[in-house]
Design an enzyme around this catalytic site. Structure first.
Site, PDB file in Angstrom:
ATOM      1  N   ASP A 210      -3.491   8.001   3.999  1.00 58.02           N
ATOM      2  CA  ASP A 210      -3.036   6.664   4.359  1.00 58.02           C
ATOM      3  C   ASP A 210      -3.834   6.175   5.574  1.00 58.02           C
ATOM      4  O   ASP A 210      -4.295   6.984   6.378  1.00 58.02           O
ATOM      5  CB  ASP A 210      -1.534   6.757   4.701  1.00 58.02           C
ATOM      6  CG  ASP A 210      -0.903   5.392   4.872  1.00 58.02           C
ATOM      7  OD1 ASP A 210      -1.486   4.396   4.401  1.00 58.02           O
ATOM      8  OD2 ASP A 210       0.184   5.323   5.475  1.00 58.02           O
ATOM      9  N   GLU A 211      -3.968   4.888   5.731  1.00 54.70           N
ATOM     10  CA  GLU A 211      -4.662   4.298   6.895  1.00 54.70           C
ATOM     11  C   GLU A 211      -6.026   4.952   7.118  1.00 54.70           C
ATOM     12  O   GLU A 211      -6.385   5.335   8.230  1.00 54.70           O
ATOM     13  CB  GLU A 211      -3.820   4.472   8.174  1.00 54.70           C
ATOM     14  CG  GLU A 211      -2.418   3.909   8.097  1.00 54.70           C
ATOM     15  CD  GLU A 211      -2.353   2.416   8.327  1.00 54.70           C
ATOM     16  OE1 GLU A 211      -3.396   1.730   8.219  1.00 54.70           O
ATOM     17  OE2 GLU A 211      -1.234   1.938   8.599  1.00 54.70           O
TER      18      GLU A 211
ATOM     19  N   GLN B 276      -8.056  -4.113   9.170  1.00 52.16           N
ATOM     20  CA  GLN B 276      -6.979  -3.754  10.100  1.00 52.16           C
ATOM     21  C   GLN B 276      -7.348  -2.543  10.945  1.00 52.16           C
ATOM     22  O   GLN B 276      -6.480  -1.837  11.457  1.00 52.16           O
ATOM     23  CB  GLN B 276      -5.677  -3.490   9.343  1.00 52.16           C
ATOM     24  CG  GLN B 276      -5.104  -4.738   8.703  1.00 52.16           C
ATOM     25  CD  GLN B 276      -3.745  -4.490   8.102  1.00 52.16           C
ATOM     26  OE1 GLN B 276      -2.761  -4.343   8.801  1.00 52.16           O
ATOM     27  NE2 GLN B 276      -3.702  -4.432   6.782  1.00 52.16           N
TER      28      GLN B 276
ATOM     29  N   LYS C 186       0.825  -1.205   0.000  1.00 50.80           N
ATOM     30  CA  LYS C 186       0.000   0.000   0.000  1.00 50.80           C
ATOM     31  C   LYS C 186       0.860   1.257   0.000  1.00 50.80           C
ATOM     32  O   LYS C 186       0.524   2.223  -0.695  1.00 50.80           O
ATOM     33  CB  LYS C 186      -0.946  -0.021   1.204  1.00 50.80           C
ATOM     34  CG  LYS C 186      -0.577   0.888   2.327  1.00 50.80           C
ATOM     35  CD  LYS C 186      -1.299   0.547   3.595  1.00 50.80           C
ATOM     36  CE  LYS C 186      -0.343   0.659   4.756  1.00 50.80           C
ATOM     37  NZ  LYS C 186      -0.364   1.934   5.410  1.00 50.80           N
ATOM     38  N   THR C 187       1.972   1.255   0.714  1.00 52.12           N
ATOM     39  CA  THR C 187       2.829   2.441   0.689  1.00 52.12           C
ATOM     40  C   THR C 187       3.398   2.638  -0.709  1.00 52.12           C
ATOM     41  O   THR C 187       3.476   3.756  -1.210  1.00 52.12           O
ATOM     42  CB  THR C 187       3.969   2.306   1.716  1.00 52.12           C
ATOM     43  OG1 THR C 187       3.389   1.979   2.978  1.00 52.12           O
ATOM     44  CG2 THR C 187       4.734   3.598   1.843  1.00 52.12           C
TER      45      THR C 187
ATOM     46  N   ARG D  29       1.567 -10.425  10.355  1.00 50.38           N
ATOM     47  CA  ARG D  29       2.909  -9.854  10.506  1.00 50.38           C
ATOM     48  C   ARG D  29       3.979 -10.851  10.095  1.00 50.38           C
ATOM     49  O   ARG D  29       5.133 -10.484   9.858  1.00 50.38           O
ATOM     50  CB  ARG D  29       3.200  -9.450  11.971  1.00 50.38           C
ATOM     51  CG  ARG D  29       2.343  -8.363  12.564  1.00 50.38           C
ATOM     52  CD  ARG D  29       2.213  -7.164  11.687  1.00 50.38           C
ATOM     53  NE  ARG D  29       1.017  -7.260  10.859  1.00 50.38           N
ATOM     54  CZ  ARG D  29       0.766  -6.471   9.821  1.00 50.38           C
ATOM     55  NH1 ARG D  29       1.622  -5.546   9.469  1.00 50.38           N
ATOM     56  NH2 ARG D  29      -0.331  -6.609   9.116  1.00 50.38           N
TER      57      ARG D  29
END
Length: 728
Positions: free
Chosen positions: A220-221, A251, A35-36, A608
């Site tokens: 973002d987020e 998330q 995503k980044t 993770r």
DNA sequence: CTCGATGAGTTTTTT
DNA sequence: ACTCATCGAG
């Protein structure tokens, strides 16, 4: 730069998002789906292909770390500095905007930011002046009440007066709190956002200016946005189809602090022309890990829907370990990490993730026993430390004498004989006069109210501050900080504090001077040139409290809460304490919405892991001083058995035969030696060396060794298989 | 003011 | 069980 280099490294979905024509865009980005990368490449695309000036781009994140990372990666990709792009956190951007428009928003030019500790103290002080009992009005609850209302955009004056007496008191406290902040020129975190929103909402001209300026807004987020952040984004972009958001409803783990997962749905509703892109290809984890995560999260309702997949193999199964108790769990984890590092893996690629920070202790003890370096995330950060906040309070007072919380913090720190009576007198007068404490204190030094000794001491304090302010005027930032740290007497004060604590504090104060020098050397952001370096430094301290722990470079096993782990990845991950009542937490068991958030947290934990995941629970756990026998977490049952493999410790796990004697470390060494277990700290006898105490243990089976400190023979390592130790 | 006793609470965290 | 904060005594 060549456009192919911009697009080639992207998969089809990523490419869709990056190269989309200008429109509202929702990128549903699964864990580890890049995503980044999409955000960074999108910005680069806008600049290179759409010829958008960086000046016209606004990019918003939640944390400074994320903002830094994004900026760094853009600069790396484009190979030139992106300095004039507005890129930062919601709070940082709000701060910047409020500084620019301070007068119009009704703030003094030198307004300062209250962090949550400052806020908490101020609330307690208000309770005192209102003569309300902290037992009936817990400051934490009030703080929560105020922040929750600000996050929703409600000021005290907007609230309809409640018929309920308790609620009415809360409203009153909120009102007084706002008055106090206004008078002192202080702005808390929620206020930064709220005031920025109100300013733009109520002032068409600046709003239009920013709406025109920001041709593209990227977030973002997005699943972590709260109501006011959402409303602000809407103000800036409504009707322009230029809001590009990246997020993952699965998330969303910050609902408890105001994040509104439903903002994702609202976005779709409010931007009818939006496009939706799903990033589902995962570049991080094995198939087993992803399938387990998919199955778990599928239990949640109302998802936007998403399934992670990988082009790689399914990898090892997930290991499930049922520990005898929390000690056994910790030993198991530490031992597995030891083996893993012996195979040549980097310690820093192993992480232990837990639901609550209190769980870290067991693991620390066992890692210490095995001599494995580790690093615990969380805890006090640099600018939150007591001594640092003391020094900052002096600095704030130089900038603004009416900063009451700082005045109060510092008036008798270091102790200078100004006691509660004097401070009470100042407070009372300030209340009468509706003035700041500083003004009241000045008045008291000229009036004949205080005993002459107290009056003298108070006068000396006021003069000290004035003197420091005069000396600091015109000096460079680090000299100002240096001057305060010494001139305030803080260094001397903490030098006297005994033990290591005092030393650390003095070092930290010196470090603060260094931090000021570094800060000053970095070129000021173009938009904030008008601000005094000191005010900029103070704002920086509040908005970016720094890292909690130093030396991130040392090769350490990583210990952190599941929340802190979001956004990170590790080769080897242990998710521990998977028991109903711990994870999911007790408070979530009864509430379906909270349970879903816990499930998302578990999903975050699982995703993770890159290669190997362990899930652990204990059959018994000492909790709040009692033994509990929790059920394994319901989440474990929600993971299909085909991805799981139960592990047993090879050999025999020693169990406590007798209760630990008091004062001994509550540690068993799980030494697998022909069925006989010994505990660390246990007294043993040896045929020739006599009596001793077990200090350390390592290895297992025929390789098991213990280090014993013998009363007569000294400290020795012995192979258990040969040594024939007997319990003493 | 500093020390020790007493009592309450005990998910998660950024800004 | 343990931490943290407050309160009273020296």
């Amino acid at each position: 730069m060549d456009i192919t280099a911009l697009v080639d490294p992207l998969n089809p979905a990523q490419r869709d998002a990056v190269t989309a024509p200008a429109s509202a865009m929702l990128v549903l980005a699964g864990a580890g789906s890049g995503k980044t990368r999409v955000l960074v490449h999108r910005i680069a695309w806008l600049m290179l292909v759409e010829q958008v000036s960086p000046h016209s781009i606004l990019a918003v994140t939640f944390t400074n770390k994320a903002a830094r990372e994004m900026r760094g990666r853009i600069e790396e990709l484009l190979n030139f500095p992106a300095g004039n792009m507005w890129m930062g956190t919601f709070h940082g951007l709000a701060h910047r905007l409020l500084r620019r428009h301070a007068r119009e928003t009704g703030l003094p030019e030198t307004f300062q930011i209250l962090d949550s500790d400052d806020q908490y103290r101020l609330i307690r002080r208000i309770l005192k002046t209102l003569e309300l009992d902290e037992g009936r009005f817990p400051p934490k609850q009030i703080q929560w009440y105020i922040n929750a209302h600000k996050d929703e955009g409600h000021r005290a004056r907007h609230l309809a007066e409640s018929y309920e007496p308790f609620e009415r008191q809360l409203q009153r406290i909120y009102r007084v709190y706002e008055e106090q902040c206004d008078r002192a020129g202080l702005v808390d975190f929620g206020e930064l956002l709220l005031r920025m929103h109100e300013f733009l909402r109520d002032n068409p001209e600046p709003l239009e200016h920013y709406r025109r300026r920001f041709r593209h807004v990227l977030v973002d987020e997005f699943q972590d946005t709260n109501a006011i952040q959402y409303a602000w984004l809407q103000l800036l972009t409504q009707g322009k189809d230029n809001l590009f958001v990246v997020g993952d409803d699965d998330q969303s783990i910050y609902g408890w602090r105001g994040a509104r997962i439903e903002n994702l749905h609202r976005f779709q509703h409010d931007n009818p022309n939006h496009r939706l892109v799903r990033l589902e290809q995962n570049y991080r984890s094995t198939g087993n890990i992803l399938n387990a995560a998919n199955a778990l999260i599928a239990r949640n309702e109302g998802r936007l829907g998403k399934d992670l997949w990988t082009s790689g193999g399914s990898g090892e199964p997930i290991s499930l370990y049922a520990a005898f108790n929390e000690q056994d769990e910790a030993y198991f984890v530490a031992d597995r990490i030891r083996q893993w590092t012996l195979e040549g893996h980097a310690r820093s690629e192993a992480a232990i993730l837990y639901r609550s920070n209190a769980q870290s202790r067991q693991f620390e003890e066992k890692l210490i026993a095995l001599g494995i370096p580790y690093r615990v995330y969380g805890g006090l950060r640099f600018f939150e430390r007591q001594e640092i906040k003391d020094a900052l309070a002096y600095l704030r007072l130089l900038s603004n004498r009416n900063d009451d919380p700082s005045f109060e913090r510092v008036i008798n720190t270091p102790t200078r004989g100004i006691g509660t009576r004097t401070v009470d007198a100042i407070r009372d007068l300030a209340k009468d006069r509706e003035s700041s404490l500083w003004q009241a204190a000045v008045e008291l030094t000229t009036a004949d109210v205080l005993p002459s000794r107290a009056r003298g001491l108070l006068g000396a304090f006021l003069q000290l501050i004035d003197k420091l302010a005069r000396q600091a005027a015109g000096k460079a930032l680090q000299e100002q900080v240096q001057l305060i740290v010494e001139g305030s007497g803080l260094i001397d004060h903490y030098l006297k504090e005994k033990g290591e604590q005092g030393e650390t504090r003095v070092e930290n104060l010196k470090e603060l001077v260094t931090a000021a020098r570094q800060f000053d050397n970095e070129a000021p952001a173009a938009d904030e040139e008008g601000m005094a370096p000191l005010d900029r430094f103070l704002a920086h301290a509040a908005l970016e409290a720094g890292e909690a722990q130093g030396d991130p470079f040392e090769a350490c096993v990583q210990l952190m809460s599941l929340h802190s782990a979001k956004g990170l990845e590790f080769e080897l991950v242990f998710v521990v304490g998977l028991e109903d009542g711990l994870f999911p937490s007790m408070q979530s068991l009864e509430d379906p919405a909270r349970l879903e958030e816990e499930r998302r947290l578990c999903y975050v934990g699982i995703t993770r892991a890159k290669r190997k995941l362990y899930l652990c629970y204990a059959e018994s756990r000492r909790l709040y001083g009692r033994d509990s026998y929790p059920r394994p977490s319901r989440f474990l049952r929600e993971i299909p058995a085909e991805h799981l493999e139960e592990v047993r410790m090879r050999g025999h796990v020693s169990r406590p035969v007798t209760a630990m004697p008091k004062g001994e470390p509550g540690v068993f060494a799980h030494i697998a030696a022909a069925g006989a277990g010994f505990k660390l700290g246990q007294r043993v006898t040896h045929a020739s060396f006599g009596e001793g105490v077990i200090l350390q243990a390592e290895g297992e089976g025929s390789q098991a060794r213990v280090q014993v400190n013998f009363a007569k023979a000294g400290t020795k390592w012995l192979m258990l298989a040969y040594a024939k130790l007997e319990p003493a």
